[in-house]
Design a protein around this motif. Structure first.
Motif, PDB file in Angstrom:
ATOM      1  N   ALA A 234      55.053 -33.750  17.765  1.00 48.60           N
ATOM      2  CA  ALA A 234      55.001 -34.386  16.672  1.00 48.60           C
ATOM      3  C   ALA A 234      53.956 -34.023  15.557  1.00 48.60           C
ATOM      4  CB  ALA A 234      54.880 -36.019  16.807  1.00 48.60           C
ATOM      5  N   THR A 235      53.903 -34.140  14.387  1.00 46.40           N
ATOM      6  CA  THR A 235      52.883 -34.010  13.215  1.00 46.40           C
ATOM      7  C   THR A 235      52.370 -35.260  12.730  1.00 46.40           C
ATOM      8  OG1 THR A 235      54.557 -33.824  11.388  1.00 46.40           O
ATOM      9  CG2 THR A 235      54.363 -31.708  12.508  1.00 46.40           C
ATOM     10  N   PHE A 236      51.240 -34.964  12.291  1.00 48.17           N
ATOM     11  CA  PHE A 236      50.395 -36.042  11.707  1.00 48.17           C
ATOM     12  C   PHE A 236      49.872 -35.909  10.391  1.00 48.17           C
ATOM     13  CE2 PHE A 236      50.826 -37.862  16.137  1.00 48.17           C
ATOM     14  CZ  PHE A 236      50.972 -39.078  15.851  1.00 48.17           C
ATOM     15  N   ASP A 237      50.215 -36.285   9.183  1.00 46.07           N
ATOM     16  CA  ASP A 237      49.488 -36.179   8.203  1.00 46.07           C
ATOM     17  C   ASP A 237      48.389 -37.184   7.795  1.00 46.07           C
ATOM     18  OD1 ASP A 237      51.673 -34.512   7.367  1.00 46.07           O
ATOM     19  OD2 ASP A 237      52.880 -36.210   6.481  1.00 46.07           O
ATOM     20  N   VAL A 238      47.101 -36.579   8.097  1.00 49.68           N
ATOM     21  CA  VAL A 238      45.744 -37.258   7.881  1.00 49.68           C
ATOM     22  C   VAL A 238      44.899 -37.100   6.799  1.00 49.68           C
ATOM     23  CG1 VAL A 238      43.694 -37.285   9.373  1.00 49.68           C
ATOM     24  CG2 VAL A 238      45.767 -36.561  10.723  1.00 49.68           C
ATOM     25  N   THR A 239      44.706 -38.300   6.112  1.00 45.33           N
ATOM     26  CA  THR A 239      43.788 -38.250   5.164  1.00 45.33           C
ATOM     27  C   THR A 239      42.299 -38.791   5.498  1.00 45.33           C
ATOM     28  OG1 THR A 239      45.554 -38.751   3.547  1.00 45.33           O
ATOM     29  CG2 THR A 239      43.343 -39.207   2.693  1.00 45.33           C
ATOM     30  N   VAL A 240      41.345 -37.755   5.610  1.00 49.86           N
ATOM     31  CA  VAL A 240      40.013 -38.214   5.801  1.00 49.86           C
ATOM     32  C   VAL A 240      39.455 -39.048   4.381  1.00 49.86           C
ATOM     33  CG1 VAL A 240      37.701 -37.342   6.642  1.00 49.86           C
ATOM     34  CG2 VAL A 240      39.940 -36.333   7.152  1.00 49.86           C
ATOM     35  N   LYS A 241      38.995 -40.226   4.830  1.00 50.89           N
ATOM     36  CA  LYS A 241      38.371 -41.057   3.596  1.00 50.89           C
ATOM     37  C   LYS A 241      36.770 -41.135   3.956  1.00 50.89           C
ATOM     38  CE  LYS A 241      41.275 -44.804   2.763  1.00 50.89           C
ATOM     39  NZ  LYS A 241      41.881 -46.043   2.657  1.00 50.89           N
ATOM     40  N   ALA A 242      36.092 -40.867   5.049  1.00 51.67           N
ATOM     41  CA  ALA A 242      34.801 -40.906   5.115  1.00 51.67           C
ATOM     42  C   ALA A 242      34.607 -40.223   6.615  1.00 51.67           C
ATOM     43  CB  ALA A 242      34.327 -42.212   5.193  1.00 51.67           C
ATOM     44  N   VAL A 243      33.392 -39.608   6.451  1.00 49.41           N
ATOM     45  CA  VAL A 243      32.613 -38.819   7.562  1.00 49.41           C
ATOM     46  C   VAL A 243      31.390 -39.782   7.843  1.00 49.41           C
ATOM     47  CG1 VAL A 243      31.642 -37.085   8.574  1.00 49.41           C
ATOM     48  CG2 VAL A 243      33.802 -36.666   7.217  1.00 49.41           C
ATOM     49  N   LYS A 244      31.393 -40.344   9.011  1.00 53.82           N
ATOM     50  CA  LYS A 244      30.010 -41.180   9.282  1.00 53.82           C
ATOM     51  C   LYS A 244      29.179 -40.779  10.459  1.00 53.82           C
ATOM     52  CE  LYS A 244      32.187 -45.487   7.454  1.00 53.82           C
ATOM     53  NZ  LYS A 244      31.312 -45.952   6.858  1.00 53.82           N
ATOM     54  N   ILE A 245      27.903 -40.540  10.514  1.00 59.72           N
ATOM     55  CA  ILE A 245      27.133 -40.218  11.372  1.00 59.72           C
ATOM     56  C   ILE A 245      26.357 -41.542  12.012  1.00 59.72           C
ATOM     57  CG2 ILE A 245      26.455 -38.218  10.493  1.00 59.72           C
ATOM     58  CD1 ILE A 245      23.899 -39.137   9.394  1.00 59.72           C
ATOM     59  N   GLU A 246      26.113 -41.313  13.455  1.00 57.57           N
ATOM     60  CA  GLU A 246      25.738 -42.405  14.295  1.00 57.57           C
ATOM     61  C   GLU A 246      24.281 -42.784  13.736  1.00 57.57           C
ATOM     62  OE1 GLU A 246      24.476 -43.534  18.853  1.00 57.57           O
ATOM     63  OE2 GLU A 246      25.641 -41.738  18.566  1.00 57.57           O
ATOM     64  N   THR A 247      23.919 -43.856  13.798  1.00 55.31           N
ATOM     65  CA  THR A 247      22.626 -44.517  13.421  1.00 55.31           C
ATOM     66  C   THR A 247      22.113 -45.088  14.599  1.00 55.31           C
ATOM     67  OG1 THR A 247      23.312 -46.820  12.900  1.00 55.31           O
ATOM     68  CG2 THR A 247      23.178 -45.126  11.059  1.00 55.31           C
ATOM     69  N   GLU A 248      20.797 -45.001  14.830  1.00 53.69           N
ATOM     70  CA  GLU A 248      20.078 -45.712  16.190  1.00 53.69           C
ATOM     71  C   GLU A 248      20.049 -47.086  16.340  1.00 53.69           C
ATOM     72  OE1 GLU A 248      15.475 -45.788  18.208  1.00 53.69           O
ATOM     73  OE2 GLU A 248      15.668 -44.526  16.028  1.00 53.69           O
ATOM     74  N   THR A 249      20.454 -47.474  17.324  1.00 49.10           N
ATOM     75  CA  THR A 249      20.715 -48.928  17.554  1.00 49.10           C
ATOM     76  C   THR A 249      19.454 -49.435  18.210  1.00 49.10           C
ATOM     77  OG1 THR A 249      22.846 -48.645  18.032  1.00 49.10           O
ATOM     78  CG2 THR A 249      22.214 -50.621  18.763  1.00 49.10           C
ATOM     79  N   LYS A 250      18.729 -50.409  17.517  1.00 51.26           N
ATOM     80  CA  LYS A 250      17.477 -51.039  17.833  1.00 51.26           C
ATOM     81  C   LYS A 250      17.871 -52.389  18.826  1.00 51.26           C
ATOM     82  CE  LYS A 250      13.167 -52.709  16.358  1.00 51.26           C
ATOM     83  NZ  LYS A 250      12.226 -52.897  14.930  1.00 51.26           N
ATOM     84  N   ILE A 251      17.495 -52.407  20.039  1.00 50.08           N
ATOM     85  CA  ILE A 251      17.933 -53.315  20.844  1.00 50.08           C
ATOM     86  C   ILE A 251      16.692 -54.558  20.607  1.00 50.08           C
ATOM     87  CG2 ILE A 251      18.196 -54.458  23.172  1.00 50.08           C
ATOM     88  CD1 ILE A 251      18.977 -51.498  23.932  1.00 50.08           C
ATOM     89  N   ASP A 252      17.193 -55.464  19.855  1.00 53.29           N
ATOM     90  CA  ASP A 252      16.282 -56.444  19.420  1.00 53.29           C
ATOM     91  C   ASP A 252      17.206 -57.769  19.379  1.00 53.29           C
ATOM     92  OD1 ASP A 252      17.630 -56.009  16.988  1.00 53.29           O
ATOM     93  OD2 ASP A 252      16.011 -55.417  15.945  1.00 53.29           O
ATOM     94  N   ASP A 253      16.605 -58.941  18.653  1.00 53.89           N
ATOM     95  CA  ASP A 253      17.583 -59.996  18.259  1.00 53.89           C
ATOM     96  C   ASP A 253      18.599 -59.909  17.465  1.00 53.89           C
ATOM     97  OD1 ASP A 253      15.850 -61.827  19.997  1.00 53.89           O
ATOM     98  OD2 ASP A 253      14.534 -62.557  18.658  1.00 53.89           O
ATOM     99  N   GLU A 254      18.335 -58.954  16.493  1.00 51.91           N
ATOM    100  CA  GLU A 254      19.428 -58.646  15.555  1.00 51.91           C
ATOM    101  C   GLU A 254      20.656 -58.161  16.121  1.00 51.91           C
ATOM    102  OE1 GLU A 254      21.483 -59.294  11.961  1.00 51.91           O
ATOM    103  OE2 GLU A 254      19.263 -59.950  12.454  1.00 51.91           O
ATOM    104  N   PHE A 255      20.329 -57.187  17.118  1.00 50.58           N
ATOM    105  CA  PHE A 255      21.414 -56.731  17.929  1.00 50.58           C
ATOM    106  C   PHE A 255      22.014 -57.819  18.777  1.00 50.58           C
ATOM    107  CE2 PHE A 255      22.323 -54.871  22.139  1.00 50.58           C
ATOM    108  CZ  PHE A 255      23.412 -54.172  21.893  1.00 50.58           C
ATOM    109  N   ALA A 256      21.324 -58.580  19.458  1.00 53.21           N
ATOM    110  CA  ALA A 256      22.322 -59.797  19.941  1.00 53.21           C
ATOM    111  C   ALA A 256      23.111 -60.729  19.252  1.00 53.21           C
ATOM    112  CB  ALA A 256      21.145 -60.712  20.715  1.00 53.21           C
TER     113      ALA A 256
END
Length: 522
Positions: A234-256
């Motif tokens: 099969a073929t897939f026509d792909v449109t890339v709308k954004a490239v994102k990079i991982e951000t550090e996940t801080k384990i705190d109350d906000e994460f919970a």
């Protein structure tokens, strides 16, 4: 009807039931009179067809059904009158030279359950090995959650996608230039290197940038769940709308809070409970092995060979499945073949312990409630397609043997819990490694004790099983066995979007692992 006992050796019983020609003829005549008013025939008013014409038209069918009914009734009567407790379905056969107008001889062969004196439940001593949740284990578990709940931020427009980056894409899948169902999505997140999409899809997107359009070609796996796509290019026509990079996940109350919880302390509390639950299963396994060893030490009685054979077949089938997954299947199979007698001894020990637990449960009025049984049936029904679940539930209600087999593991657990409550239990804290080592040592001990068990008197040669009459089909052993008696409905297949990688099939519920896994290579 006359009954003659032909075998009474150990647990084996054999009988010959004779149905006289006169008894069969009388039953057939009664059946014809019963159905004659319902027969319709041109030239006769409803209910006025002569019995002799009914017999001429339907005599062969009525004769066959009547004989089958009489066989079933006579076998059931034999079991009741002789107070027999069959270990498994009796082997029933009709003499091969039987024909209408002659006596019928029915051969019945079976094994009965042994008479077991209910053992005393006093004096049981067990050690409960518990694993406290360490700070390190808790931190690792929460870090794993954070790892599976990564957050991403937009990269620069010129950023080329690499492993670990997240893409937001639109795609349209085509077969021979035509769009196919389930092959289209918008704003779909995809982490390169995650293996979430079918092989070859993610790799071809390495190096793309936001705004890029790319057509990629992939081949669906041969075992893909959507049959119309399996093995297809099969073929897939792909449109890339954004490239994102991982951000550090801080384990705190906000994460919970992002996980829907009030605070980090609440997350730790939940994870502590989950970790305790994980080791609780191992703790129970180790305690149960101790319990069974103590019960086995004081009881050594003959067990039905058919039950041992059935248990061994389950163990052997699982071992062969495991061996087939090894790097060198032939060597693994050869290894377990060398220990075949050991596994037969283990099967005999397990059957003996199962009968012992059943006797303890009955003597102490351990029950599986109707509500618990209904929950079991409903849970088992979930493995089937929605349209087949009702049929499965009816099957379980109509087949006592199948229902009993579904009930057996729960009943055994309830008896074990009863014995745990009766036992003198001491607790000792250990590491998870020590608990696992204790279980492995118990597995080896089970095999050793089974091998050292005294040899039983060899049972006399079993007569060749004759073909069973149609009316007395043996009930299906288990859903896994899929015997012809009343086939369980097919399992439900999961539906997913086309480019998504096939998920691993869910394993059926739980047969016990063999005590000694010769094929395991750690």
């Amino acid at each position: 009807m006359a009954i003659k006992q032909t075998t009474n050796e150990g647990l084996k019983r054999g009988y010959v039931i004779t149905l006289t020609a006169a008894e069969i003829a009388a039953k057939i005549e009664a059946e014809i009179k019963k159905i004659a008013p319902q027969v319709k025939m041109p030239g006769f008013r409803p209910g006025k067809v002569p019995a002799n014409l009914v017999k001429k038209m339907h005599g062969e069918q009525i004769h066959g059904q009547t004989v089958n009914d009489m066989i079933r009734e006579s076998v059931d009567g034999l079991i009741a009158d002789e107070s027999l407790r069959p270990a498994m379905q009796p082997a029933v056969s009709l003499n091969e030279d039987y024909e209408e107008g002659k006596d019928a001889e029915i051969t019945v062969e079976l094994e009965v359950l042994p008479e077991i004196e209910a053992p005393s439940t006093d004096g049981l001593k067990l050690e409960k090995l518990t694993v406290p949740v360490s700070d390190e284990a808790l931190e690792e578990a929460i870090a794993n959650i954070a790892g599976s709940n990564k957050s991403y931020k937009d990269a620069a427009k010129t950023k080329k996608a690499a492993d670990g980056n997240q893409l937001i894409i639109d795609f349209v899948g085509k077969l021979d230039g035509e769009e196919f169902e389930g092959g289209k999505a918008e704003d779909a997140p995809l982490v390169i290197g995650s293996g979430a999409f079918i092989p070859g899809f993610e790799e071809q997107l390495v190096g793309v940038k936001a705004g890029d359009e790319k057509t990629i070609t992939v081949t669906f796996p041969e075992e893909y769940q959507a049959e119309h796509l399996a093995g297809k290019e099969a073929t897939f026509d792909v449109t890339v709308k954004a490239v994102k990079i991982e951000t550090e996940t801080k384990i705190d109350d906000e994460f919970a809070k992002n996980l829907g919880l009030d605070s980090l302390d609440k997350l730790k509390e939940i994870m502590t409970g989950q970790l305790e639950q994980q080791t609780a299963g191992l703790t129970r396994t180790q305690m149960k092995r101790q319990l069974l060893d103590q019960l086995a030490a004081g009881h050594d009685f003959a067990v039905p060979s058919q039950m041992v054979d059935a248990e061994f077949e389950q163990i052997w089938a699982q071992l062969q499945q495991e061996a087939a997954k090894e790097e060198d299947p032939e060597a693994a199979i050869k290894e377990i073949e060398a220990e075949k007698d050991d596994y037969k001894a283990i099967a005999e020990r397990r059957v003996r312990l199962g009968l012992l637990l059943s006797e303890i449960g009955q003597a102490n009025d351990v029950q599986v409630s109707q509500q618990e049984m209904q929950m079991l049936i409903q849970q088992a029904a979930q493995q089937y397609r929605e349209e087949d679940r009702e049929r499965f539930m009816q099957y379980m209600q109509q087949d006592p043997m199948a229902a009993a087999q579904l009930r057996a593991p729960l009943y055994e657990d309830k008896v074990v819990d009863f014995l745990f409550d009766k036992a003198d239990v001491t607790e000792r804290e250990v590491t998870i490694e020590e608990l696992q080592e204790a279980i492995e040592a118990d597995e080896e001990a089970e095999a050793d004790k089974a091998k050292k068990a005294p040899a039983k008197k060899k049972a006399p040669a079993k007569k060749a099983a004759a073909k069973k009459p149609a009316a007395k089909k043996a009930p299906a052993k288990k859903a896994d066995d899929k015997e012809e008696a009343k086939k369980a409905p097919a399992k439900k297949a999961a539906a997913k979007k086309a480019p998504t990688k096939k998920a691993a099939a869910k394993k059926p519920a739980a047969k016990k692992a063999p005590a000694k896994k010769a094929a395991d290579k750690k």
